[in-house]
Design a protein around this motif. Structure first.
Motif, PDB file in Angstrom:
ATOM      1  N   THR A  39      53.862  -1.476  32.027  1.00 41.22           N
ATOM      2  CA  THR A  39      53.171  -0.058  32.094  1.00 41.22           C
ATOM      3  C   THR A  39      53.486   0.810  30.948  1.00 41.22           C
ATOM      4  OG1 THR A  39      55.245   0.843  33.005  1.00 41.22           O
ATOM      5  CG2 THR A  39      53.707  -0.223  34.699  1.00 41.22           C
ATOM      6  N   PRO A  40      52.569   1.891  30.611  1.00 42.54           N
ATOM      7  CA  PRO A  40      52.656   2.359  29.324  1.00 42.54           C
ATOM      8  C   PRO A  40      54.015   3.078  28.956  1.00 42.54           C
ATOM      9  CG  PRO A  40      50.726   3.071  30.683  1.00 42.54           C
ATOM     10  CD  PRO A  40      51.534   2.146  31.484  1.00 42.54           C
ATOM     11  N   HIS A  41      54.772   3.494  29.962  1.00 44.25           N
ATOM     12  CA  HIS A  41      56.144   4.297  29.579  1.00 44.25           C
ATOM     13  C   HIS A  41      57.130   3.140  29.310  1.00 44.25           C
ATOM     14  CE1 HIS A  41      56.764   3.636  33.785  1.00 44.25           C
ATOM     15  NE2 HIS A  41      58.024   3.644  33.663  1.00 44.25           N
ATOM     16  N   SER A  63      56.052   9.841  27.147  1.00 46.56           N
ATOM     17  CA  SER A  63      55.364   9.354  28.386  1.00 46.56           C
ATOM     18  C   SER A  63      55.820   9.786  29.758  1.00 46.56           C
ATOM     19  CB  SER A  63      55.000   7.809  28.430  1.00 46.56           C
ATOM     20  OG  SER A  63      54.420   7.273  27.698  1.00 46.56           O
ATOM     21  N   LEU A  64      57.232   9.907  29.692  1.00 42.75           N
ATOM     22  CA  LEU A  64      57.811  10.131  30.715  1.00 42.75           C
ATOM     23  C   LEU A  64      57.626  11.762  31.263  1.00 42.75           C
ATOM     24  CD1 LEU A  64      61.267   8.174  30.846  1.00 42.75           C
ATOM     25  CD2 LEU A  64      59.299   7.833  32.468  1.00 42.75           C
ATOM     26  N   ALA A  69      61.736  18.020  35.975  1.00 45.40           N
ATOM     27  CA  ALA A  69      62.866  17.365  35.225  1.00 45.40           C
ATOM     28  C   ALA A  69      63.248  18.118  34.068  1.00 45.40           C
ATOM     29  CB  ALA A  69      62.525  15.879  35.026  1.00 45.40           C
ATOM     30  N   ILE A  70      62.693  19.057  33.716  1.00 41.28           N
ATOM     31  CA  ILE A  70      62.776  19.759  32.378  1.00 41.28           C
ATOM     32  C   ILE A  70      63.162  21.215  32.772  1.00 41.28           C
ATOM     33  CG2 ILE A  70      61.942  20.730  30.184  1.00 41.28           C
ATOM     34  CD1 ILE A  70      61.946  17.567  30.491  1.00 41.28           C
ATOM     35  N   LEU A  71      64.472  21.583  32.116  1.00 42.14           N
ATOM     36  CA  LEU A  71      65.080  23.078  32.360  1.00 42.14           C
ATOM     37  C   LEU A  71      64.860  23.626  31.387  1.00 42.14           C
ATOM     38  CD1 LEU A  71      68.520  22.118  33.903  1.00 42.14           C
ATOM     39  CD2 LEU A  71      66.273  22.444  35.174  1.00 42.14           C
ATOM     40  N   GLU A  72      64.140  24.921  31.121  1.00 40.95           N
ATOM     41  CA  GLU A  72      63.845  25.575  30.131  1.00 40.95           C
ATOM     42  C   GLU A  72      64.924  26.657  29.765  1.00 40.95           C
ATOM     43  OE1 GLU A  72      60.044  27.414  30.623  1.00 40.95           O
ATOM     44  OE2 GLU A  72      59.189  25.567  29.696  1.00 40.95           O
ATOM     45  N   VAL A  73      65.753  26.365  29.000  1.00 41.35           N
ATOM     46  CA  VAL A  73      66.930  27.299  28.604  1.00 41.35           C
ATOM     47  C   VAL A  73      66.744  28.160  27.472  1.00 41.35           C
ATOM     48  CG1 VAL A  73      69.363  27.066  28.367  1.00 41.35           C
ATOM     49  CG2 VAL A  73      68.377  25.389  29.441  1.00 41.35           C
ATOM     50  N   TYR A  74      66.606  29.572  27.704  1.00 34.66           N
ATOM     51  CA  TYR A  74      66.554  30.533  26.684  1.00 34.66           C
ATOM     52  C   TYR A  74      67.922  30.896  26.299  1.00 34.66           C
ATOM     53  CZ  TYR A  74      61.873  30.519  28.584  1.00 34.66           C
ATOM     54  OH  TYR A  74      60.450  30.139  29.089  1.00 34.66           O
ATOM     55  N   THR A  75      68.008  30.940  24.717  1.00 37.03           N
ATOM     56  CA  THR A  75      69.394  31.287  24.024  1.00 37.03           C
ATOM     57  C   THR A  75      68.767  32.123  23.293  1.00 37.03           C
ATOM     58  OG1 THR A  75      69.098  29.615  22.284  1.00 37.03           O
ATOM     59  CG2 THR A  75      70.253  28.672  24.248  1.00 37.03           C
ATOM     60  N   ASP A  76      69.750  32.872  22.560  1.00 34.48           N
ATOM     61  CA  ASP A  76      69.513  33.841  21.635  1.00 34.48           C
ATOM     62  C   ASP A  76      68.520  33.276  20.427  1.00 34.48           C
ATOM     63  OD1 ASP A  76      71.736  32.555  21.052  1.00 34.48           O
ATOM     64  OD2 ASP A  76      72.650  34.392  20.297  1.00 34.48           O
ATOM     65  N   GLN A  77      68.790  32.082  20.140  1.00 35.45           N
ATOM     66  CA  GLN A  77      68.335  31.579  19.036  1.00 35.45           C
ATOM     67  C   GLN A  77      66.933  30.974  19.183  1.00 35.45           C
ATOM     68  OE1 GLN A  77      71.604  29.476  19.127  1.00 35.45           O
ATOM     69  NE2 GLN A  77      72.895  30.689  18.110  1.00 35.45           N
ATOM     70  N   GLN A  78      66.817  30.200  20.264  1.00 31.84           N
ATOM     71  CA  GLN A  78      65.425  29.425  20.819  1.00 31.84           C
ATOM     72  C   GLN A  78      65.414  28.919  22.258  1.00 31.84           C
ATOM     73  OE1 GLN A  78      65.571  26.323  17.954  1.00 31.84           O
ATOM     74  NE2 GLN A  78      67.136  25.221  18.875  1.00 31.84           N
ATOM     75  N   LEU A  79      64.294  28.326  22.291  1.00 28.39           N
ATOM     76  CA  LEU A  79      64.271  27.906  23.742  1.00 28.39           C
ATOM     77  C   LEU A  79      64.572  26.256  23.717  1.00 28.39           C
ATOM     78  CD1 LEU A  79      62.851  27.617  26.444  1.00 28.39           C
ATOM     79  CD2 LEU A  79      60.697  27.124  25.440  1.00 28.39           C
ATOM     80  N   PRO A 118      68.553  14.207  33.827  1.00 29.03           N
ATOM     81  CA  PRO A 118      68.148  12.672  33.985  1.00 29.03           C
ATOM     82  C   PRO A 118      67.981  12.384  35.541  1.00 29.03           C
ATOM     83  CG  PRO A 118      69.748  12.939  32.402  1.00 29.03           C
ATOM     84  CD  PRO A 118      69.574  14.378  33.030  1.00 29.03           C
ATOM     85  N   PRO A 119      68.898  12.624  36.462  1.00 22.91           N
ATOM     86  CA  PRO A 119      68.386  12.440  37.619  1.00 22.91           C
ATOM     87  C   PRO A 119      67.094  12.808  38.479  1.00 22.91           C
ATOM     88  CG  PRO A 119      70.593  13.286  37.538  1.00 22.91           C
ATOM     89  CD  PRO A 119      70.167  13.476  36.396  1.00 22.91           C
ATOM     90  N   ARG A 120      66.633  13.815  37.925  1.00 22.87           N
ATOM     91  CA  ARG A 120      65.172  14.459  38.155  1.00 22.87           C
ATOM     92  C   ARG A 120      64.060  13.635  37.579  1.00 22.87           C
ATOM     93  NH1 ARG A 120      65.399  20.915  38.494  1.00 22.87           N
ATOM     94  NH2 ARG A 120      67.041  21.333  40.171  1.00 22.87           N
ATOM     95  N   LEU A 121      64.405  13.246  36.220  1.00 23.57           N
ATOM     96  CA  LEU A 121      63.492  12.760  35.572  1.00 23.57           C
ATOM     97  C   LEU A 121      63.099  11.354  36.115  1.00 23.57           C
ATOM     98  CD1 LEU A 121      61.743  12.638  32.738  1.00 23.57           C
ATOM     99  CD2 LEU A 121      63.819  11.586  31.857  1.00 23.57           C
ATOM    100  N   PHE A 122      64.120  10.621  36.566  1.00 20.70           N
ATOM    101  CA  PHE A 122      63.876   9.271  36.780  1.00 20.70           C
ATOM    102  C   PHE A 122      63.443   9.014  38.412  1.00 20.70           C
ATOM    103  CE2 PHE A 122      66.720   8.918  33.246  1.00 20.70           C
ATOM    104  CZ  PHE A 122      65.649   8.186  32.320  1.00 20.70           C
ATOM    105  N   VAL A 123      63.233  10.227  39.102  1.00 16.39           N
ATOM    106  CA  VAL A 123      62.941  10.010  40.492  1.00 16.39           C
ATOM    107  C   VAL A 123      61.337  10.661  40.381  1.00 16.39           C
ATOM    108  CG1 VAL A 123      63.053  11.148  43.027  1.00 16.39           C
ATOM    109  CG2 VAL A 123      65.110  10.202  41.340  1.00 16.39           C
ATOM    110  N   LYS A 124      60.486  10.069  40.896  1.00 10.72           N
ATOM    111  CA  LYS A 124      59.061  10.335  41.173  1.00 10.72           C
ATOM    112  C   LYS A 124      59.214  11.322  42.278  1.00 10.72           C
ATOM    113  CE  LYS A 124      56.443   6.565  39.256  1.00 10.72           C
ATOM    114  NZ  LYS A 124      55.484   5.335  39.509  1.00 10.72           N
TER     115      LYS A 124
END
Length: 182
Positions: free
Chosen positions: A77-79, A98-99, A151-161, A167-173
């Motif tokens: 598969t592509p991934h 791809s993931l 699976a992606i948590l957008e963490v905002y810090t004073d410097q950047q995003l 990983p557990p969320r990334l690998f479970v459809k």
């Protein structure tokens, strides 16, 4: 050569004592200031993915290996990039771009990150460069975790995003219980 102890006159001793007292006071002030600024941190391995910054929890990262260690798997598969041997195990080498839904690399990946998927199983993810260890405030990570659905948590810090990969969320459809890379 004979060492002769240096003696100070009373004026020099008084000046030295005042200097040491000022230094001690500054150190006390720094310690008090630091205790209010000390914040719990979450250690991560940060790396670029295209134009954005991504990170993996440092406790999930097991190794960084050269990409050339991968053996391609025809008709996969592509991934799936291929497979590799790591500490006596055969691991799936997966395309992180791809993931994550097609994000593009700025440079060709040169590194594989061996990652614990969250269930004790290992896999490898491609990456542009060896990640650098850094920290994120725990409060910001927890706030991002409460907002995130994927699976992606957008963490905002004073410097950047920083896009923190869970990983557990990334690998479970979503909703199927089926894991990627198997």
């Amino acid at each position: 050569m004979k060492v002769i102890p240096r003696t100070l006159d009373e004026a020099q001793e008084e000046e030295l004592r005042r200097l040491l007292e000022r230094r001690a006071e500054r150190l006390r002030e720094q310690e008090q200031g630091d205790s209010t600024q000390d914040e719990a941190v979450y250690m991560v391995a940060e790396f670029p993915l295209g134009e954005e910054r991504y990170a993996l929890p440092l406790e999930a990262l097991r190794a960084a290996l050269p990409l050339r260690m991968v053996t391609p798997v025809p008709l996969s598969t592509p991934h799936i990039i291929g497979v590799l041997r790591f500490q006596g195990q055969v691991l799936a080498a997966l395309s992180l771009a791809s993931l994550l839904g097609g994000h593009g690399w700025r440079e060709d990946p040169a590194v594989l990150l061996v990652v614990d998927r969250g269930d004790g199983e290992l896999c490898a993810l491609d990456c542009e460069a060896i990640p650098r260890p850094t920290s994120l405030p725990v409060a910001a990570v927890e706030a991002a975790r409460s907002r995130a659905e994927g699976a992606i948590l957008e963490v905002y810090t004073d410097q950047q995003l920083v896009h923190l990969i869970d990983p557990p969320r990334l690998f479970v459809k979503a909703g199927t219980g089926v894991r990627h890379g198997r």
